[in-house]
Design a protein around this motif. Structure first.
Motif, mmCIF file in Angstrom:
data_model
loop_
_atom_site.group_PDB
_atom_site.id
_atom_site.type_symbol
_atom_site.label_atom_id
_atom_site.label_comp_id
_atom_site.label_asym_id
_atom_site.label_seq_id
_atom_site.Cartn_x
_atom_site.Cartn_y
_atom_site.Cartn_z
ATOM 1 N N SER A 83 85.834 141.794 107.019
ATOM 2 C CA SER A 83 86.971 141.052 106.474
ATOM 3 C C SER A 83 87.503 140.044 107.487
ATOM 4 C CB SER A 83 88.094 142.022 106.072
ATOM 5 O OG SER A 83 87.700 142.818 104.985
ATOM 6 N N VAL A 84 87.551 140.447 108.750
ATOM 7 C CA VAL A 84 88.035 139.533 109.787
ATOM 8 C C VAL A 84 87.053 138.374 109.969
ATOM 9 C CG1 VAL A 84 88.616 139.291 112.227
ATOM 10 C CG2 VAL A 84 89.328 141.339 110.969
ATOM 11 N N LEU A 85 85.763 138.679 110.019
ATOM 12 C CA LEU A 85 84.757 137.629 110.186
ATOM 13 C C LEU A 85 84.788 136.649 109.019
ATOM 14 C CD1 LEU A 85 81.729 139.746 111.488
ATOM 15 C CD2 LEU A 85 83.070 138.101 112.802
ATOM 16 N N LEU A 86 84.910 137.174 107.803
ATOM 17 C CA LEU A 86 84.912 136.306 106.624
ATOM 18 C C LEU A 86 86.249 135.601 106.449
ATOM 19 C CD1 LEU A 86 82.930 138.520 104.105
ATOM 20 C CD2 LEU A 86 82.113 136.561 105.423
ATOM 21 N N GLY A 87 87.290 136.129 107.083
ATOM 22 C CA GLY A 87 88.566 135.436 107.068
ATOM 23 C C GLY A 87 88.518 134.177 107.902
ATOM 24 N N ALA A 88 87.643 134.169 108.918
ATOM 25 C CA ALA A 88 87.484 132.980 109.761
ATOM 26 C C ALA A 88 86.564 131.962 109.107
ATOM 27 C CB ALA A 88 86.929 133.386 111.125
ATOM 28 N N ARG A 89 85.482 132.443 108.514
ATOM 29 C CA ARG A 89 84.534 131.568 107.824
ATOM 30 C C ARG A 89 84.027 132.288 106.577
ATOM 31 N NH1 ARG A 89 83.726 126.045 108.674
ATOM 32 N NH2 ARG A 89 84.012 125.588 110.896
ATOM 33 N N PRO A 90 84.049 131.646 105.405
ATOM 34 C CA PRO A 90 83.640 132.326 104.174
ATOM 35 C C PRO A 90 82.130 132.387 104.025
ATOM 36 C CG PRO A 90 84.219 130.069 103.683
ATOM 37 C CD PRO A 90 84.510 130.272 105.161
#
Length: 310
Positions: A83-90
């Motif tokens: 979730s954190v990684l995808l919050g930075a880049r989708p």
């Protein structure tokens, strides 16, 4: 606003999982060098017990860090990390590309060993693969089985065997418990455990977890863990029937085209050993263990997917 972004990213990932969840590795029409050929080489691929062209299981044992976390705790951490990684880049909004990477990833992951959890039970990883819509050249993994590659990296690769090598490296970080060990070594074990417990009935990612994830991916893993993931990743890809030279070819590409001053490679070079050092560490392993391995690379099929990234 930030929570909405994380929820949106999670929905996209869920959609990818649904799209790819019932797929198996295609036979590619039975064409030479297709995944049907890979399956015949392995006799079906049995989660780590298979061999490709006489490749031996020369690396044994996983990190003791698994004894500190149950499979459920690892999955909970993995969900938060993702979730954190995808919050930075989708994730990239391209179903065909996402499905393709998932298929290759699942096949390579099926060749990995299953480590034991703290109760002595085999850990069944819930593997999830995705392509992040970023021009950076990089790949990531999380505890529990999330693996991501960037669009920037996929544009630089030239074959499916290279992709398999990259995914094998990231899969190895999961199966070898490298991130779990880094959490413990960095003094984050209590924070991670607290977040896991707090997550029951609460889907929000805490600021403590966001800080933990950013710290880990900014600092990177120990060099010894990266070297270990290189060796193990080559082994997984070779077991899956791919040319074992895939990952070394990628490392040569890093050495030839990337540098710490190149923005696309900046994070990769700051968190990993120099490509030449990784190649030097791999050389004895490559020269002694893979003389009769398969040589499947699937350049044409990879190129068809790669054209969708332009």
């Amino acid at each position: 606003m930030k929570l909405q972004r994380l929820k949106a990213a999670a929905l996209v990932l869920a959609a990818v999982v649904l799209l790819t969840g019932c797929e198996t590795m295609p036979a590619a029409g039975g064409a030479p060098g297709g995944l049907g050929a890979i399956s015949s080489v392995l006799g079906g691929g049995s989660g780590g017990g298979s061999r490709a062209g006489g490749v031996m299981d020369v690396i044994q044992g996983a990190s003791a860090a698994f004894k500190d976390y149950s499979a459920e705790e690892q999955r909970a951490m993995g969900n938060d990390f993702a979730s954190v990684l995808l919050g930075a880049r989708p994730l990239l909004r391209n179903d065909a590309v996402q499905r393709y990477v998932s298929q290759v990833g699942w096949w390579v992951a099926a060749q990995a060993e299953k480590p034991k959890d703290k109760d002595g039970k085999d850990i069944q990883f819930a593997w999830r693969f995705g392509v992040i819509d970023s021009d950076a050249v990089n790949a990531y993994a999380t505890p529990g089985g999330f693996v991501f590659v960037t669009v920037g990296l996929m544009r630089q690769l030239k074959s499916e065997s290279e992709l398999a090598g990259v995914l094998g490296h990231e899969i190895a970080h999961v199966t070898r418990g490298h991130y779990l060990a880094a959490i413990k070594k960095g003094g984050f074990a209590q924070a991670a455990g607290g977040v896991v417990q707090a997550r029951s009935g609460n889907a929000m990612v805490s600021s403590a977890m966001v800080g933990l994830v950013r710290n880990l991916y900014t600092k990177g893993l120990d060099q010894s863990d990266e070297f270990d993931a290189d060796r193990q990743g080559v082994l997984y890809a070779a077991r899956a029937g791919y040319a074992p030279i895939g990952l070394p070819t990628v490392l040569n590409m890093y050495a030839a085209t990337g540098s710490g001053s190149n923005q696309a490679y900046e994070v990769l070079f700051s968190t990993h050993p120099a490509p030449k050092d990784r190649l030097e560490k791999l050389q004895p392993f490559m020269s002694s263990k893979f003389g009769s391995a398969a040589n499947v690379s699937n350049e044409a099929r990879y190129d068809a997917i790669k054209r969708q990234l332009r």
